[in-house]
Write an enzyme that holds these catalytic residues in place. Sequence first.
Site, PDB file in Angstrom:
ATOM      1  N   ASN A 174      13.609 -10.614   7.265  1.00 62.28           N
ATOM      2  CA  ASN A 174      12.444 -10.453   8.137  1.00 62.28           C
ATOM      3  C   ASN A 174      12.901 -10.634   9.575  1.00 62.28           C
ATOM      4  O   ASN A 174      13.025 -11.749  10.077  1.00 62.28           O
ATOM      5  CB  ASN A 174      11.371 -11.489   7.788  1.00 62.28           C
ATOM      6  CG  ASN A 174      10.772 -11.198   6.428  1.00 62.28           C
ATOM      7  OD1 ASN A 174       9.975 -10.281   6.275  1.00 62.28           O
ATOM      8  ND2 ASN A 174      11.204 -11.952   5.424  1.00 62.28           N
ATOM      9  N   GLU A 175      13.175  -9.518  10.207  1.00 65.04           N
ATOM     10  CA  GLU A 175      13.731  -9.536  11.560  1.00 65.04           C
ATOM     11  C   GLU A 175      12.626  -9.798  12.594  1.00 65.04           C
ATOM     12  O   GLU A 175      11.437  -9.734  12.256  1.00 65.04           O
ATOM     13  CB  GLU A 175      14.402  -8.184  11.849  1.00 65.04           C
ATOM     14  CG  GLU A 175      15.592  -7.875  10.960  1.00 65.04           C
ATOM     15  CD  GLU A 175      16.833  -8.718  11.246  1.00 65.04           C
ATOM     16  OE1 GLU A 175      16.728  -9.756  11.925  1.00 65.04           O
ATOM     17  OE2 GLU A 175      17.920  -8.337  10.764  1.00 65.04           O
ATOM     18  N   PRO A 176      13.007 -10.103  13.859  1.00 67.98           N
ATOM     19  CA  PRO A 176      12.007 -10.314  14.899  1.00 67.98           C
ATOM     20  C   PRO A 176      10.975  -9.191  14.908  1.00 67.98           C
ATOM     21  O   PRO A 176      11.330  -8.014  14.805  1.00 67.98           O
ATOM     22  CB  PRO A 176      12.839 -10.323  16.178  1.00 67.98           C
ATOM     23  CG  PRO A 176      14.165 -10.840  15.738  1.00 67.98           C
ATOM     24  CD  PRO A 176      14.377 -10.301  14.359  1.00 67.98           C
TER      25      PRO A 176
END
Length: 641
Positions: A174-176
């Site tokens: 879950n990236e920025p």
Amino acid sequence: MSFLTTENSPISFTKPGALEETRFEKIHNIIFNNSEMASKAVAREISDLIRLKQKEKKNCILGLATGSSPIKVYEELILLHKNEGLSFKNVITFNLDEYYPIEIDDKQSYYHFMEENLFKHIDIKHENIFIPRGDTSQNGVNEYCNKYEDLINKSGGVDFQLLGIGRTGHIGFNEPGSHLNSQTRIITLDHITRLDASSSFQNLEQVPRNAITMGIDTILKAKRIVLLAWGRNKAEVIKKAVESKISSQIPATYLQLHHNTTFVLDKTASSELVRIREPWIIGNCKWNEILKKEAIIWLCKKLQKPILKLTDKDYNVNGISSLLNYKCSAYNLNIEMFNQLQNTITGWPGGKPNSSDLRRPERALPVRKKVVILSFQYDRAIFSMGGTIDRLIEQGHDVHVIYLESDNSSVTNDECLKYVEVFRDILPKNSEGVMDAAITELNNFKQLEADSALIQRIKRLIREKESLGATSYLGISRKNVHFLNMSLCDDLKSKEVDLLKEILKKIEPQQIFAAGDFKDPHGFEKKCIDFFKIAFKELQTEMLVKDCWVWLYNASLREWNTSEIDMAVPLSPDQVIKKRNAIFNYLSQREEILFQGEDTRKFWIRSEIKNRKTAKKYHKLGLTEYEALEVFKRLKEEQSI
Ligand code: F6R
């Protein structure tokens, strides 16, 4: 919870839910001396849970992570299985994520990772293992993700979720930008995440651009969450996750919403937390010399004042008046601290002959010292202390350089091809076949294939000749340059230790410089200094090196904290240029730098900026203004050897 067993006692512990009273921390965390102890404690918690569920005749649902962080936990679980009969028959696992697209038998796939690092060593039922499939067709991938989410829910939900954290603050992938309500889905990987993965994929281009990941919501539904973080490399992101506001820009901050999450950290990963880095802000602090220095430097920075201008009131208002008990007034304390820093500065890194050395960092005698500089990855010593080397030579010391590592991987094929074509054009006819073969290999290079022995040799020689160019530019004679040709990626053997001992024995140095940032993210510096320490200790025990002082330079882009510095060597503007010219010898490194990170500035620029920044820091504290400073920490005997 079994974190408080005696053998794995953490340095700092409070129960989940009872956070350190620091005003700053929003996630429960436990700090261990090292990742081994921490991993054992985590594995123990998992095994207790599995056993509890067995007693209750229930399945135990584990959410698992891949990457370097959980490896020791898995090793420990395997040991518990083998030595204590821990069975995994009631365990169902859901992995967090998988690269997309990727074949499951690909060595870089998480399928492969989990099989090698855990599953094939334990008695888990094959049908109880769930890992997102990176070989799902593009058309079906969204539906597949929904099914994965359903499957987790239908299993009763995750009892224990193991997490790592990426430098972007990702959990799972879950990236920025990831939303609080996100569920299992396909995501585009952040550039930094791909860079971090590039060493296992050989290069950036090979790293998949996408991944399937459980969402933030999926993760937060777990009943218990433990996030692991080891190493200096994670310190900044851990600080953000634990202390900053919840933000989609640092997805790990969402864990602040979960009531039963613990971050399990080693010392270096915790090193940026306010409680560790600036303990005086939190409350009563047990002062020692280092903390005293750090607090005063912190105060100067906060108030933008040089040391000698700090007043009693400044100390009082900023909560560190207890420091004044030492010297009664700011005036006395300021002078003491100013002198300590002033005394670290010397233009005579090998000691100043015919003058008192009471307050100088290095001894005056012997006047002409035998100096050894240890370097890894060929270029690090020149990048880190080229100006100091120049001074040592100019001041008549007998300087030797020992290159530890045979680092050929950082020469690109294009660079290598140029040299090979030159050899081919000038070599006698009968050697042409060899060079032609090399040219064919370079032109038909397939990613993920290792270089042939010939290409490796050519690349190593290119690096060697560049190093010789740099050292001879600074005036070090060829006979004083030694190549050990080790691989710091392998486990170092006693044969290599003996080789280093042999050279040191011959030189009998009085001064040694070595790269020594134990917090270095990629571990090379730590490996290098550990290896050196073994050789050095043996030589000391055998009384073969006497009165030799060891100085550490920081080969990473970080510099030592000002409070850690024992020697600061000023560089004049001319020396900065001379150092730059010496660095230019490393032509093959001008474009591609292994582990460059997200900073794309050229290495020589970054090295100059680092030295200039250090000079500015000193100046801001009220010390003389220099063009640039190279700085060192002394490795004291009690610290290490
Ligand atoms: C891997 C995963 C990632 C990693 C993170 C840290 O399954 O979900 O979030 O945990 O990238 O990786 P390491 O542990 O290699 O530093």
